[in-house]
Write a protein that holds these residues in place. Structure first.
Motif, PDB file in Angstrom:
ATOM      1  N   LYS A   2       0.773  -1.103  -0.042  1.00 25.54           N
ATOM      2  CA  LYS A   2      -0.024   0.012   0.102  1.00 25.54           C
ATOM      3  C   LYS A   2       0.845   1.334   0.003  1.00 25.54           C
ATOM      4  CE  LYS A   2      -4.134  -1.544   0.165  1.00 25.54           C
ATOM      5  NZ  LYS A   2      -4.998  -1.467  -0.783  1.00 25.54           N
ATOM      6  N   SER A   4       3.582   1.707  -1.539  1.00 24.54           N
ATOM      7  CA  SER A   4       4.144   2.168  -2.586  1.00 24.54           C
ATOM      8  C   SER A   4       2.952   3.129  -3.603  1.00 24.54           C
ATOM      9  CB  SER A   4       4.364   1.110  -3.582  1.00 24.54           C
ATOM     10  OG  SER A   4       3.131   0.363  -3.683  1.00 24.54           O
ATOM     11  N   MET A   5       1.791   2.719  -3.344  1.00 25.17           N
ATOM     12  CA  MET A   5       0.839   3.417  -3.803  1.00 25.17           C
ATOM     13  C   MET A   5       0.606   4.950  -3.277  1.00 25.17           C
ATOM     14  SD  MET A   5      -2.129   0.786  -4.057  1.00 25.17           S
ATOM     15  CE  MET A   5      -1.401  -0.844  -4.556  1.00 25.17           C
ATOM     16  N   VAL A   6       0.468   5.026  -2.021  1.00 24.25           N
ATOM     17  CA  VAL A   6       0.752   6.271  -1.261  1.00 24.25           C
ATOM     18  C   VAL A   6       1.903   7.316  -1.814  1.00 24.25           C
ATOM     19  CG1 VAL A   6       0.994   7.419   0.905  1.00 24.25           C
ATOM     20  CG2 VAL A   6      -0.350   5.307   0.444  1.00 24.25           C
ATOM     21  N   MET A   8       3.096   7.098  -4.506  1.00 22.64           N
ATOM     22  CA  MET A   8       2.935   7.494  -6.111  1.00 22.64           C
ATOM     23  C   MET A   8       1.888   8.672  -6.179  1.00 22.64           C
ATOM     24  SD  MET A   8       2.501   4.197  -8.142  1.00 22.64           S
ATOM     25  CE  MET A   8       1.517   4.969  -9.168  1.00 22.64           C
ATOM     26  N   VAL A   9       1.232   8.666  -5.248  1.00 20.20           N
ATOM     27  CA  VAL A   9       0.155   9.711  -5.100  1.00 20.20           C
ATOM     28  C   VAL A   9       1.028  11.085  -4.635  1.00 20.20           C
ATOM     29  CG1 VAL A   9      -1.663  10.787  -3.813  1.00 20.20           C
ATOM     30  CG2 VAL A   9      -1.786   8.413  -4.370  1.00 20.20           C
ATOM     31  N   VAL A  12       2.982  12.310  -7.770  1.00 24.40           N
ATOM     32  CA  VAL A  12       2.387  12.941  -8.696  1.00 24.40           C
ATOM     33  C   VAL A  12       2.115  14.502  -8.212  1.00 24.40           C
ATOM     34  CG1 VAL A  12      -0.058  12.823  -9.710  1.00 24.40           C
ATOM     35  CG2 VAL A  12       1.187  11.024  -9.610  1.00 24.40           C
ATOM     36  N   LEU A  13       1.626  14.494  -6.905  1.00 23.50           N
ATOM     37  CA  LEU A  13       1.309  15.780  -6.423  1.00 23.50           C
ATOM     38  C   LEU A  13       2.628  16.822  -6.453  1.00 23.50           C
ATOM     39  CD1 LEU A  13      -0.845  15.001  -3.270  1.00 23.50           C
ATOM     40  CD2 LEU A  13      -1.557  16.369  -5.370  1.00 23.50           C
ATOM     41  N   ILE A  15       5.268  16.721  -8.486  1.00 26.56           N
ATOM     42  CA  ILE A  15       5.416  16.816  -9.699  1.00 26.56           C
ATOM     43  C   ILE A  15       4.699  18.085 -10.008  1.00 26.56           C
ATOM     44  CG2 ILE A  15       5.607  16.278 -12.221  1.00 26.56           C
ATOM     45  CD1 ILE A  15       5.860  13.590 -11.323  1.00 26.56           C
ATOM     46  N   PHE A  16       3.279  17.986  -9.919  1.00 27.89           N
ATOM     47  CA  PHE A  16       2.459  18.962 -10.215  1.00 27.89           C
ATOM     48  C   PHE A  16       2.657  20.295  -9.339  1.00 27.89           C
ATOM     49  CE2 PHE A  16      -1.675  21.174  -9.122  1.00 27.89           C
ATOM     50  CZ  PHE A  16      -2.090  21.632 -10.266  1.00 27.89           C
ATOM     51  N   ILE A  17       3.123  20.260  -8.176  1.00 28.73           N
ATOM     52  CA  ILE A  17       3.365  21.483  -7.450  1.00 28.73           C
ATOM     53  C   ILE A  17       4.464  22.159  -7.837  1.00 28.73           C
ATOM     54  CG2 ILE A  17       3.519  22.669  -4.971  1.00 28.73           C
ATOM     55  CD1 ILE A  17       1.795  20.325  -4.282  1.00 28.73           C
ATOM     56  N   SER A  19       6.574  21.903 -10.614  1.00 26.06           N
ATOM     57  CA  SER A  19       6.860  22.548 -11.684  1.00 26.06           C
ATOM     58  C   SER A  19       5.860  23.509 -12.419  1.00 26.06           C
ATOM     59  CB  SER A  19       7.053  21.231 -12.900  1.00 26.06           C
ATOM     60  OG  SER A  19       5.835  20.513 -12.953  1.00 26.06           O
ATOM     61  N   ALA A  20       5.178  23.876 -11.419  1.00 30.95           N
ATOM     62  CA  ALA A  20       4.062  24.985 -11.655  1.00 30.95           C
ATOM     63  C   ALA A  20       4.775  26.473 -11.714  1.00 30.95           C
ATOM     64  CB  ALA A  20       2.950  24.888 -11.096  1.00 30.95           C
ATOM     65  N   GLY A  21       4.148  27.212 -12.812  1.00 38.12           N
ATOM     66  CA  GLY A  21       4.290  28.542 -12.595  1.00 38.12           C
ATOM     67  C   GLY A  21       5.421  29.385 -12.932  1.00 38.12           C
TER      68      GLY A  21
END
Lengths: 394, 307, 285
Positions: A2, A4-6, A8-9, A12-13, A15-17, A19-21
């Motif tokens: 489990k 590993s999945m956490v 991954m979340v 993803v988050l 990366i999102f935060i 590389s923004a703006g």
């Protein structure tokens, strides 16, 4: 497992935060909204062409506020929800100072709500529904045709001018189609011209049933407010069932009759079809119109056909002019500057209405023409001052 | 083990709770859309991944929720706070009906029926434009008096957590066991005393209600309800997200929804390719890794622990 | 109005039957519902447009070549995507659903947004029953549709290949025991299904020009026809196509033109409830 999945979340988050703006600020960004995909993607292509010419023109004449102007073109796919979120994306992600364009009324009606909420000046180019300006939103302008303008100044007058006695109105079920259909009905009733209306589905392909109903009415003229491919099917099938050329069809929008595949799709049945347009090579009102045609031919190696390429060109120029006169990118200052616009573009001299209460507020209506295809030549029929020929019947 | 899971879940929820502080308006918007897709994929997964009923009407149910509430708000002036629950109820009732309708059908027959239901719904919206405003889109009031991205983020977050809890509870209770029994072998399940009919209809009803909830909240966030919400394109996105994340696992659709929505926002910057790229990824995942990201990770984990 | 609805219903019905035949064939033999059926139809339309209009080929040659190319494309798709899914009909449905979206967006990129129309074979219109004018191209398309349907019928019933197909669709294991190479047969029949979609596409595109997203409507109608007629039934397809064509046109003429396609879907759901196997549903091609 489990975990590993956490993880991954989290990744993803992050990366999102992360590389923004970061936006380079060497250019000043203006947003354009319009359909680049979907059934009217051809409009997006015309917009792209017009934007290219306008950007070159503005930047060759000093840019905006001393910077280069950059246009970000966001796809709306012709659907109101994509339009609204696309508009918002331009403002919140790309930090554009102004948004221009649009050619679908339904999409524009969704966008003006966002413009009003975000307080971003929005100049509509080719969405015709009256409520767009009739809502009297402070940040919404239109430098292009409105339904009531086109009907009362051009279509209805032309129908009377040609002496048609019976008219059939074919309206697609969109804000544009239903709105302009209603206005036509009103104008024709006022002029005492017998008329009937049928509402069709935008994506309909087989019009034989509707055509049989129209034929039973035996009209002199058919005012077709159907956009895109639908119009091609309609014209071709009207010819097949021998409705035309006895009755004359008017394409109440224009561009679909000018698209590259029109003749291929309708064959000989396209002859004697009429269309509404704001562009004709023999009716060039300003020097800029001629310059536009020449630049277009130089850039794209063909003559401009879809007038929407020139509409967006005008609107970009109007925006650049307002920004330079305002001397700032502050939204309220931009609105003030736009209200004081007095600029000559390809379609004449722009000045926005300032009387509140009706669709004239923040509206500039360019002159429109009625053109007839006569042996694949565009003959201007209306207004009489610009006419290069007269209506041909069978 | 159980405790660590609860703690982890709390940490994630807590992080999400403070997330708006670190995000600009645009990123908040993307997060809200992500949460909408989390709800959609997770509830579709409950139906397709756990009971094997691949429905193509899931987006249509989101539309039922959204349009019910939207029309009530526009025509009757009803507050969305009352309209959305009514929309959920209506979606549940229709879902119950469709679930009954599809009882005797298996596999592709069920899929084609739900496809038919979805298309009928779509055509009705387009034709009754005097009520629904058709493709023009219905402009609806928002849930908040003063428009606030952060406010909507929290509303969406709470709704998503509630939905996920319902789904989690269902698949980890006896019902969940029965779900899987039904999916694996209906006859065997029936012989073991599982009420197959009740289980299938229950899954359909709950999943439809959750879709209706997602659609309703989303519609009142966008302030605009269009036939795009109940469209096949939307259905495609939900299906892709579930498959890429991992169908039949609880966490899969959540991962899929976040990954694909964020990815699509990035691709959008390069032009009109996002749907194509999306489709290609979904296609290769479905072809080569049918259990999605979750399946890949599990396989990798299993390999490492054996070697 | 009545005669027009009748004529239009029959003509459109034949075309529907043709479009559905490919779906039916693939379902009957492989138990795969090809969601991307409409996209193969569209692809053939684009091919024939570009061969005839851009390259200036004879329209008949352009049509043949398009169908041939789509046949090969279909077989490639079978090898790459479908082969793995045998025995899991939902898996193939999901895969082909995604494929249909991928193809739609690829067409938009490659062929552009404009509607493309291959040249008409015949011009003008004929006065039918002295009542109304009917496009000659539609009549010609109807004739061509009948010819293709007849060819498929003869191929299924009279040739060695047809016997093999029927044997496989009735009992795959027995067919295998009798030396039928079912892997190759699957590839061929999927390709053939796509080629039938392509045939419908090249026949119909001069009347209804193709657009990148136009395939979905074609596929949906084909599914309705196939379920109505009975999955995998040849006659079911023909009768189903005619029924749907007639119902839609009479519905549009006398009830509501906006709800034209709803009539088909209502029939679909009704048939599935009352007689899930369809009208001719004893699974015989």
């Amino acid at each position: 497992m489990k975990k590993s999945m956490v993880c991954m979340v989290f990744v993803v988050l992050l990366i999102f935060i992360g590389s923004a703006g970061f936006v380079a600020a060497e250019t000043l960004k203006i947003g354009v909204v319009g359909p680049r995909t979907g059934t009217a993607a051809a409009t997006g292509k015309s917009f792209t062409e017009g934007i290219k010419l306008a950007t070159d023109y503005v930047n060759a004449h000093g840019g905006v506020l001393g910077k280069k102007m950059e246009v970000v073109f966001e796809d709306t796919a012709g659907s109101p929800d994509k339009a609204a979120s696309g508009f918002e994306r331009l403002v919140t992600r790309d930090n554009v100072v102004m948004v221009l364009g649009e050619s679908h009324s339904s999409a524009a009606l969704a966008e003006i709500e966002v413009a009003n909420r975000l307080k971003i000046p929005f100049i509509v180019a080719e969405a015709w529904a009256d409520p767009i300006t009739a809502k009297n939103y402070k940040f919404v302008f239109r430098a292009g045709p409105s339904n009531s303008g086109v009907v009362n100044e051009t279509i209805a007058k032309w129908v009377i001018h040609e002496g048609f006695k019976k008219a059939y109105i074919v309206a697609e079920n969109t804000d544009w189609g239903l709105g302009i259909g209603k206005l036509c009905e009103k104008a024709l009733n006022a002029a005492g011209i017998a008329n009937k209306t049928v509402v069709t589905e935008r994506k309909g392909q087989d019009h034989y049933t509707e055509l049989a109903k129209i034929k039973a009415f035996n009209p002199d003229v058919i005012l077709a407010f159907v956009y895109g491919t639908g119009l091609h099917y309609f014209v071709a099938q009207a010819g097949e069932v021998h409705l035309t050329p006895k009755a004359i069809i008017l394409d109440g929008a224009g561009p679909p009759s000018l698209w590259p595949d029109f003749w291929n799709n309708v064959g000989d049945y396209g002859n004697l079809e009429c269309l509404v347009s704001s562009m004709h090579k023999d009716v060039e009102l300003t020097k800029l119109a001629t310059l536009f045609r020449k630049n277009y031919e130089k850039e794209f190696g063909k003559a401009p056909t879809d007038y929407k390429s020139r509409s967006i060109f005008d609107v970009v120029l109007i925006a650049a002019d307002a920004i330079n006169r305002a001397g700032t990118t502050d939204a309220n200052a931009l609105v003030d500057a736009l209200e004081k616009t007095s600029l000559t573009v390809t379609r004449g001299q722009v000045a926005f209405g300032t009387t509140k209460g009706g669709p004239e507020y923040h509206q500039w209506m360019p002159p429109m023409l009625v053109i007839q295809w006569q042996d694949k030549n565009q003959i201007v029929l209306y207004p009489p001052a610009g006419a290069t020929g007269s209506l041909k019947h069978k | 083990m159980k405790n660590t899971k609860v703690i982890l879940a709390c940490i994630i929820v807590g992080l999400f709770g403070i997330l708006p502080l670190g995000l600009n308006v645009y990123q908040q918007h993307v997060m809200i859309v992500c949460l909408f897709y989390v709800m959609m994929s997770a509830s579709w997964n409950l139906l397709a991944g756990y009971t094997g009923q691949v429905s193509f009407a899931h987006a249509a149910f989101a539309g039922i929720g959204a349009y019910t509430s939207g029309i009530l708000a526009v025509k009757a002036g009803l507050s969305p706070w009352l309209g959305i629950p009514l929309g959920v109820l209506f979606a549940a009732v229709i879902g119950f009906g469709v679930g009954l309708l599809c009882l005797k059908m298996g596999g592709i027959y069920l899929s084609l029926t739900t496809l038919g239901v979805s298309e009928i719904f779509h055509i009705i919206i387009n034709n009754e434009y005097e009520i629904t405003r058709g493709t023009m889109g219905l402009q609806v009031p928002g849930l908040l008096v003063e428009y606030s991205k952060t406010g909507y983020f929290y509303i969406m977050l709470v709704t998503a957590i509630v939905s996920l809890l319902v789904i989690y509870w269902m698949i980890h209770s006896n019902i969940g066991l029965n779900f899987r029994a039904v999916q694996n072998d209906e006859k065997a399940a029936a012989s073991l005393g599982v009420d197959v009919i009740r289980i299938r209809v229950l899954a359909f009803t709950v999943s439809s209600a959750l879709a209706g909830l997602a659609g309703g909240v989303y519609g009142h966030y966008l302030l605009l309800i269009t036939p795009e919400i109940p469209s096949l394109d939307q259905q495609f996105l939900v299906l892709s997200m579930t498959i890429i994340g991992g169908m039949g696992s609880f966490i899969g659709p959540i991962i899929g929804a976040f990954t694909l929505e964020i990815l699509s926002e990035y691709i959008r910057g390069y032009g009109e390719y996002h749907v194509l790229v999306f489709g290609l990824i979904a296609l290769s995942m479905a072809r080569f890794a049918p259990n999605g990201v979750v399946g890949l990770v599990q396989a990798g984990w299993a390999k490492r622990s054996t070697s | 109005m009545f005669l027009l609805a009748l004529t239009n219903g029959l003509v459109i019905g034949i075309i529907y039957a043709l479009a559905a035949l490919g779906v039916s064939l693939v379902v009957g033999i492989m138990n795969v519902v090809n969601f991307a059926h409409g996209e193969f139809y569209i692809l053939a339309g684009y091919f024939s447009y570009h061969f005839a209009n851009t390259l200036g080929m004879n329209y008949l040659a352009a049509m043949m070549l398009s169908v041939g190319l789509v046949l090969i494309f279909g077989m490639i798709i079978e090898v790459l995507l479908i082969r793995k899914t045998y025995g899991d009909d939902l898996y193939s449905l999901i895969l082909t659903f995604i494929l249909s979206i991928v193809l739609q967006n690829t067409y938009l990129l490659v062929f552009g947004p404009y509607p493309n129309k291959p040249p008409n074979w015949v011009k003008g219109a004929t006065n039918v029953f002295g009542q109304f004018y009917y496009g000659n191209q539609r009549l010609a398309a109807c004739g061509a549709g009948l010819v293709v349907i007849a060819i498929v019928y003869l191929m299924l019933k009279k040739t060695w290949f047809g016997r093999m197909l029927r044997a496989t669709s009735q009992d795959r294991e027995v067919a295998e025991l009798n030396g039928v190479n079912t892997t190759a047969l699957n590839m061929l029949s999927f390709g053939l299904g796509c080629a039938l979609a392509a045939a419908a596409g090249v026949i119909l595109s001069p009347i209804f020009p193709v657009t990148p997203t136009g395939g979905m409507a074609v596929a949906l109608t084909a599914f309705v026809v196939v379920v109505l007629g009975g999955m995998g039934s040849f006659w079911g397809c023909v009768v189903g196509g005619l029924i749907i064509g007639l119902v839609e046109n009479f519905g549009a003429a006398f009830i509501s033109s906006g709800y034209r396609h709803v009539f088909g879907f209502i029939i679909l759901i009704f048939v599935l409830l009352v007689r899930p196997a369809g009208l001719f549903g004893n699974r015989e091609i």
